[in-house]
Design a protein around this motif. Structure first.
Motif, PDB file in Angstrom:
ATOM      1  N   ASP A   1     -41.580  -1.112 -76.831  1.00  0.00           N
ATOM      2  CA  ASP A   1     -42.197  -2.173 -77.634  1.00  0.00           C
ATOM      3  C   ASP A   1     -41.179  -2.829 -78.560  1.00  0.00           C
ATOM      4  OD1 ASP A   1     -44.544  -1.464 -76.402  1.00  0.00           O
ATOM      5  OD2 ASP A   1     -45.285  -0.262 -78.073  1.00  0.00           O
TER       6      ASP A   1
ATOM      7  N   LYS B   1     -38.979  -5.306 -76.725  1.00  0.00           N
ATOM      8  CA  LYS B   1     -39.671  -6.568 -76.456  1.00  0.00           C
ATOM      9  C   LYS B   1     -39.699  -7.435 -77.703  1.00  0.00           C
ATOM     10  CE  LYS B   1     -44.000  -8.449 -74.650  1.00  0.00           C
ATOM     11  NZ  LYS B   1     -45.343  -8.132 -74.091  1.00  0.00           N
ATOM     12  N   ARG B   2     -39.940  -6.795 -78.846  1.00  0.00           N
ATOM     13  CA  ARG B   2     -40.063  -7.561 -80.093  1.00  0.00           C
ATOM     14  C   ARG B   2     -38.712  -8.062 -80.595  1.00  0.00           C
ATOM     15  NH1 ARG B   2     -39.843  -5.361 -85.144  1.00  0.00           N
ATOM     16  NH2 ARG B   2     -40.249  -3.284 -84.281  1.00  0.00           N
TER      17      ARG B   2
ATOM     18  N   TRP C   1     -36.964  -8.588 -74.544  1.00  0.00           N
ATOM     19  CA  TRP C   1     -36.586  -7.962 -73.271  1.00  0.00           C
ATOM     20  C   TRP C   1     -37.716  -7.100 -72.719  1.00  0.00           C
ATOM     21  CZ3 TRP C   1     -36.420  -2.816 -71.864  1.00  0.00           C
ATOM     22  CH2 TRP C   1     -35.766  -2.518 -70.667  1.00  0.00           C
ATOM     23  N   GLU C   2     -37.934  -7.226 -71.438  1.00  0.00           N
ATOM     24  CA  GLU C   2     -38.781  -6.316 -70.672  1.00  0.00           C
ATOM     25  C   GLU C   2     -38.119  -6.106 -69.315  1.00  0.00           C
ATOM     26  OE1 GLU C   2     -43.354  -6.731 -71.241  1.00  0.00           O
ATOM     27  OE2 GLU C   2     -42.544  -8.782 -71.214  1.00  0.00           O
TER      28      GLU C   2
END
Length: 344
Positions: free
Chosen positions: A297, A300-301, A305-306
């Motif tokens: 998480d 991503k924040r 990026w994922e």
């Protein structure tokens, strides 16, 4: 932008270098070639030598005064070897990293991106970890990563350098153009064992089927190495946004968010090969554990990026690299390459 990549001729470092090139970032490679490959430095500025060699590091910065950041990937990475030779591992991974950061400070480098490991964590009841999970390294290798993170954070607290550590588990595959990949011809990780079984027409053994996971087999966080490389590039791009003001160091986990069980891995492998590999079940090996995977998480924040690649994508990439590895590296035994994946 120029970045210095220590260990830039190894599996992770060279792939990060490829991603940098594709993103318009110029990689400068520093590698002793103890486990790295000269072939992975082609087309890149390359300095052969040790990260603890202050005169060499000084020369790199003198010849490239516009280096904006350092990506530190140089390390010995084989868990069993670290158990057999803890002195060698602490010397290579900790002592030399301490010398290296001193050289970076002397040369005015204020940004350090550390390629760390998810193996330093104690997994939760659901086998997941986050950046707040307890630190409980179970091998000398893992402890060297935890020690390095601690010493970097202590140094960053009072010295003119900021440190971002990226923690991840099991990279798989190669870059999309197959410029680099695993050095070892027969890697000992699960995907490597599946490829070996398929090539030999032998069954693949699932060691341990009574773990409290969703299907009884162990769980691991296999992630495409190109996704990891993309995360490193994103971290370089966003470094100053993440670390500013009083925040001198932080960590970010990189993973799939769900993990892959060994049984799921075998199923994914058989979905992309013909004929399928037979699977047999055996008891756990000494030292085996249920495993872990990381939530991402924060990545991503902070990084935007994922992971973009599926486990099947990772397997296809690993299969293709296995086909061309000997031609690319020009040897048949891989004795000069890495003997496995980091953070396994």
């Amino acid at each position: 932008m120029k970045v210095l990549i220590s260990g830039g001729a190894g599996y992770i470092g060279s792939t990060v270098g490829s991603a940098c090139l594709d993103a318009g970032i110029t990689p400068i490679v520093l590698d002793s070639l103890v486990t790295g490959r000269r072939e992975f430095t082609e087309g890149r500025a390359f300095y052969e030598g040790d990260i603890a060699d202050g005169a060499l590091v000084d020369r790199v910065f003198a010849e490239h005064p516009d280096i904006a950041a350092v990506v530190h990937c140089a390390a010995l990475i084989i868990v069993p070897d670290s158990v057999a030779d803890p002195v060698g591992y602490y010397r290579a991974n900790v002592s030399k990293s301490l010398e290296f950061v001193g050289h970076l400070l002397r040369n005015g480098c204020g940004r350090l991106l550390f390629s760390s490991s998810g193996s330093i964590y104690a997994a939760g009841e659901d086998f997941s970890v986050t950046e707040e999970s307890p630190i409980e390294p179970l091998s000398p290798y893992a402890r060297t990563k935890a020690v390095c993170e601690g010493l970097f954070a202590d140094i960053a607290a009072t010295q003119p350098i900021r440190v971002l550590s990226l923690r991840y588990f099991n990279p798989v595959g190669a870059d999309p153009e197959y410029r680099t990949g695993l050095q070892l011809r027969r890697p000992s990780h699960a995907v490597g064992k599946l490829i070996e079984a398929h090539t030999a027409g032998e069954p693949f053994r699932i060691t341990g089927t009574d773990w409290p996971t969703r299907d009884g087999s162990g769980i691991r966080d296999h992630i495409h190495v190109w996704d990891l490389a993309a995360a490193h590039v994103a971290a370089l791009r966003r470094f100053d946004d993440i670390l500013h003001g009083p925040t001198r160091s932080t960590v970010i986990n990189l993973g799939t968010g769900t993990g892959t069980t060994v049984r799921e891995l075998a199923d994914a492998f058989n979905s992309v090969v013909t004929p399928p590999v037979a699977v047999v079940e055996t008891g756990p090996r000494p030292g085996d554990a249920a495993g872990a995977f990381t939530r991402s998480d924060r990545a991503k924040r902070l990084l935007g990026w994922e992971p973009r690649h599926s486990i099947a994508d990772s397997i296809r990439s690993a299969l293709r690299w296995a086909e061309i590895r000997d031609e690319r590296l020009g040897d048949g035994d891989g004795e000069n390459g890495d003997r496995g994946l980091p953070h396994a």
